[in-house]
Design an enzyme around this catalytic site. Structure first.
Site, short mmCIF file in Angstrom:
data_model
loop_
_atom_site.label_atom_id
_atom_site.label_comp_id
_atom_site.label_asym_id
_atom_site.label_seq_id
_atom_site.Cartn_x
_atom_site.Cartn_y
_atom_site.Cartn_z
N LYS A 174 35.39 -2.16 -25.81
CA LYS A 174 35.11 -3.19 -24.83
C LYS A 174 36.40 -3.68 -24.18
CE LYS A 174 30.70 -3.61 -25.13
NZ LYS A 174 29.68 -4.31 -25.89
N HIS B 23 26.95 8.57 -31.48
CA HIS B 23 27.45 9.03 -30.19
C HIS B 23 27.78 10.51 -30.20
CE1 HIS B 23 27.17 5.31 -28.22
NE2 HIS B 23 28.05 4.69 -28.96
#
Ligand code: GLN
Ligand code: ZN
Length: 725
Positions: free
Chosen positions: A99, A662
């Protein structure tokens, strides 16, 4: 006064950016076509800006990520073509993603430990930097921010690279008359030593260039140091960095520099109070004549334009500014400073707030007492109660919620949204998906089941549809990372449930199995973090309103025989202020909001889930959340996160992520055992769950079988091993 703008969204009003890059990935267009098309998209965006703004920063287009581009600019990475470039972004060898500051935007993390040999150099000629190369007024991420966000650097190499990079930067900027450099990491709580370092390093910057140095997202604690450095202009965020303004008003501003005043919000969507800005500018004018007015943070956190958005009540729409409307605001502010007339479109926020208020909700929040935030039954006692109800084996297995969202699921949802099929048909379809998923999970042998979240677009927008006080948009897309976009809802009034939000699907799923099905909710902090919030009441009040709505939902679960509820808080860390000195204040309400929402019957086992953030730094706050089980992403660090739990005497249950969802590849049983081994050093075996790192919605069905089976096999082995201990 001059208007100045940077960070205009690159996405394009029809999401051209996303579709172009995805076409390149699918080999529908060539590298040359991608470059040409993105160039014209950039030009279109710039033309949009120059209609309103005097100085527009250029060269901001990227093929994927600004930080990756910065690594390339300095020769740290050196892809030969765009295929190679995208290998850093996706697939097996992709860089880790994180982030970006306290936003929901992401960057690619450069890990110096994992790099091939490189030589720092001016690499502006690399194909990936073509947009910067041909710009007249290019934008760069500054070396300090780049290094600060990288991994695997010790103090000495940090220092060395910083100096080397400034020298290289001098070579790069020598080709331009003026450049824009962003150093958002200047708003961290930078240590004295590092301030000294920044001072030394940047004092070597070429004085002969016009360098506009811009910070944003918060205040800079060492503004006076910047005053002495060879920057031509200094940019500050006056919206989220009030201390910036205070400092400048108190301590003046150097005569030889331009002050770039960030006065319109890049992070929220409410119309700027132009009168307030004008007052600020008048005060600043007493201090310096050299003022540019600008956005207070990159505008790419906002959708492109509210103009074409249908279905939003006119009175509210008039008060909303997306990126394009921010440009108009800047132009209007400039006009006001010149005492020219502007067209005022009558936004009356107070009237709206009054019109849409909900006294009952307001009163419920007002009347909350300390007991509303504290469970009456302790975790230990709850544990005993729940044990008898749930009857789970040791090392229980579960998943995080979503299962693959196939093309079929997405297209059915679109058919429903576009009115092509009725709600009944849509629901039938969803129930059918749930049937199959329950069967599948039972056949695998998972212990706690989920309904699969097939009905959800995304985990915040879905709830926004179901609550009063939220607006959703049709086209309000914002980039999250790469080509991934989402539509943040807008909280404009008091929040309450329109009715049960998820009960139908969850109870249906539960009716199909004897095993417990988890109710699945998004937590108050995450809903807030991924929405645009109202600003007329304190943020904690909004959080408590959302929490009360979620609590009602949990109570409905309880009435319908649901025994476990998961409240996801993946944005719990992200929403924390950049400055750690402001953390206590934030976490106090964030924790209270979670505890308020989940303060229901002791029989109901409350799970929470967090992922893809740095948790060790906030572990003491996590420990104040009164859940029963936390499932947490941990496979990429091979279970290292568990060390953080060691320090806090963690006594609750923990589900450790043993599969990095992922990655599309199979998982290795040995690695799963290794992770469990590490956790066993810290947590008693009776407190350990096994699960994937996160939801499976981005995976394909073919990819999930092997990992899930492996998890169950590992659990079975562990159960045998620990049975007699
Ligand atoms: N329950 C959500 C899912 O499985 C959690 C997603 C998240 O953590 N971002 O998709
Ligand atoms: Zn997650």
């Amino acid at each position: 006064m001059i208007t100045y703008i940077y960070g205009y969204p690159r996405l394009g009003s029809k999401r051209e950016y996303k579709f172009l890059i995805e076409k390149f990935w699918k080999k529908v267009i060539s590298q040359k076509e991608l470059i040409d098309e993105l160039s014209s998209l950039e030009e279109k965006n710039r033309n949009e800006c120059t209609k309103f703004i005097d100085k527009v920063v250029e060269g901001e287009m990227t093929f994927y990520s600004e930080i990756l581009d910065t690594a390339i600019l300095f020769g740290i990475l050196n892809p030969k073509n765009l295929e190679e470039y995208y290998e850093f972004c996706r697939g097996k060898n992709a860089l880790e993603m994180k982030k970006w500051f306290n936003t929901n935007y992401h960057y690619l993390v450069v890990d110096f430990n994992k790099l091939d040999k490189f030589e720092l150099k001016n690499n502006l000629d690399n194909i990936a930097l073509i947009f910067k190369k041909k710009a007249k007024f290019p934008s760069f991420i500054g070396p300090y921010t780049f290094l600060k966000l990288s991994k695997g650097l010790d103090i000495n190499s940090f220092k060395k690279y910083l100096f080397d990079m400034i020298e290289i930067l001098n070579g790069i900027i020598s080709k331009y008359d003026e450049v824009h450099i962003e150093e958002p990491a200047f708003v961290f709580e930078v240590s004295q030593d590092e301030v000294k370092l920044i001072k030394e390093a940047y004092s070597k910057l070429d004085k002969g260039r016009k360098v506009y140095l811009v910070s944003y997202y918060d205040s800079v604690d060492f503004i006076d140091v910047l005053y002495d450095l060879p920057f031509y202009g200094l940019g500050f965020d006056f919206i989220r960095g009030e201390e910036n303004l205070e400092f400048i008003l108190k301590n003046k501003f150097p005569k030889d520099k331009v002050l770039i005043a960030g006065v319109v919000d890049g992070r929220n969507i409410w119309k700027t109070n132009l009168k307030n800005v004008l007052e600020i500018l008048i005060k600043l004018k007493n201090i310096t004549e050299n003022i540019f007015i600008s956005n207070a943070a990159p505008l790419y956190h906002l959708p492109i334009s509210i103009f074409y958005e249908e279905g939003i009540p006119q009175d509210i729409k008039r008060c909303i500014c997306f990126a394009k409307e921010r440009l108009e605001e800047l132009k209007n502010i400039k006009k006001l400073t010149l005492k020219e007339d502007i067209f005022d479109d009558n936004c009356d926020l107070e009237k709206i707030i009054d019109k849409y208020k909900n006294e009952e909700v307001k009163n419920r929040v007002k009347n909350l007492s300390p007991n509303d935030f504290i469970k009456q039954v302790s975790y230990r006692d709850r544990r005993e109660i729940q044990k008898n109800i749930l009857n789970l084996p040791i090392f229980p297995t579960t998943t995080i919620g979503s299962f693959p969202q196939s093309e079929e699921v997405r297209s059915k949802r679109n058919e429903y949204i576009n009115g092509k099929i009725s709600y009944d048909d849509y629901e039938k379809f969803i129930f059918n998906q749930i049937d199959k998923l329950i069967e599948y999970q039972e056949s695998l042998g998972l212990d706690v089941l989920v309904h699969g979240e097939f009905e959800r677009t995304d985990m915040v927008e879905f709830f926004a549809f179901k609550m009063n006080g939220f607006l959703t948009t049709k086209n309000g897309w914002v980039l999250s990372y790469g080509t991934r976009v989402y539509r943040p809802p807008i909280i404009y009034a008091d929040v309450s449930r329109k009715g049960p939000m998820t009960i139908n699907e969850i109870t249906y799923a539960q009716s199909k199995t004897k095993k417990p099905v988890k109710g699945m909710l998004t937590g108050p902090v995450t809903i807030l973090a991924w929405s645009f919030n109202r600003e007329d009441i304190p943020i904690y009040e909004v959080a408590y309103q959302i929490a009360l709505a979620l609590k009602e939902e949990i109570e409905d679960y309880e009435k319908n025989g649901i025994k476990i509820v998961q409240v996801d808080e993946p944005a719990f860390r992200e929403k924390a202020p950049i400055k750690k000195r402001k953390w206590d204040e934030y976490f106090e309400w964030a924790i209270k909001a979670f505890n308020l929402a989940t303060n229901t019957k002791p029989e109901t086992q409350i799970h929470t889930h967090m992922c893809y953030s740095e948790f060790s730094e906030i572990i003491k706050y996590i420990n104040l959340l009164d859940f029963d089980v936390i499932t947490i992403e941990s496979s990429r660090s091979k279970g290292e996160i568990i060390n953080a739990f060691k320090n806090i005497n963690f006594e609750k249950q923990i589900g450790i992520g043993v599969w990095d969802i992922h990655s599309p590849s199979n998982i290795d049983k040995k690695e799963v055992f290794q992770i469990v081994e590490r956790v066993l050093n810290v947590v008693p075996y009776t407190n350990i769950w096994l699960n994937p790192d996160c939801g499976l919605k981005t995976r394909r069905w073919e990819e999930i079988n092997q990992p899930l089976q492996t998890i169950i096999e590992v659990a079975n082995v562990l159960r045998k091993k620990f049975k007699d201990t």
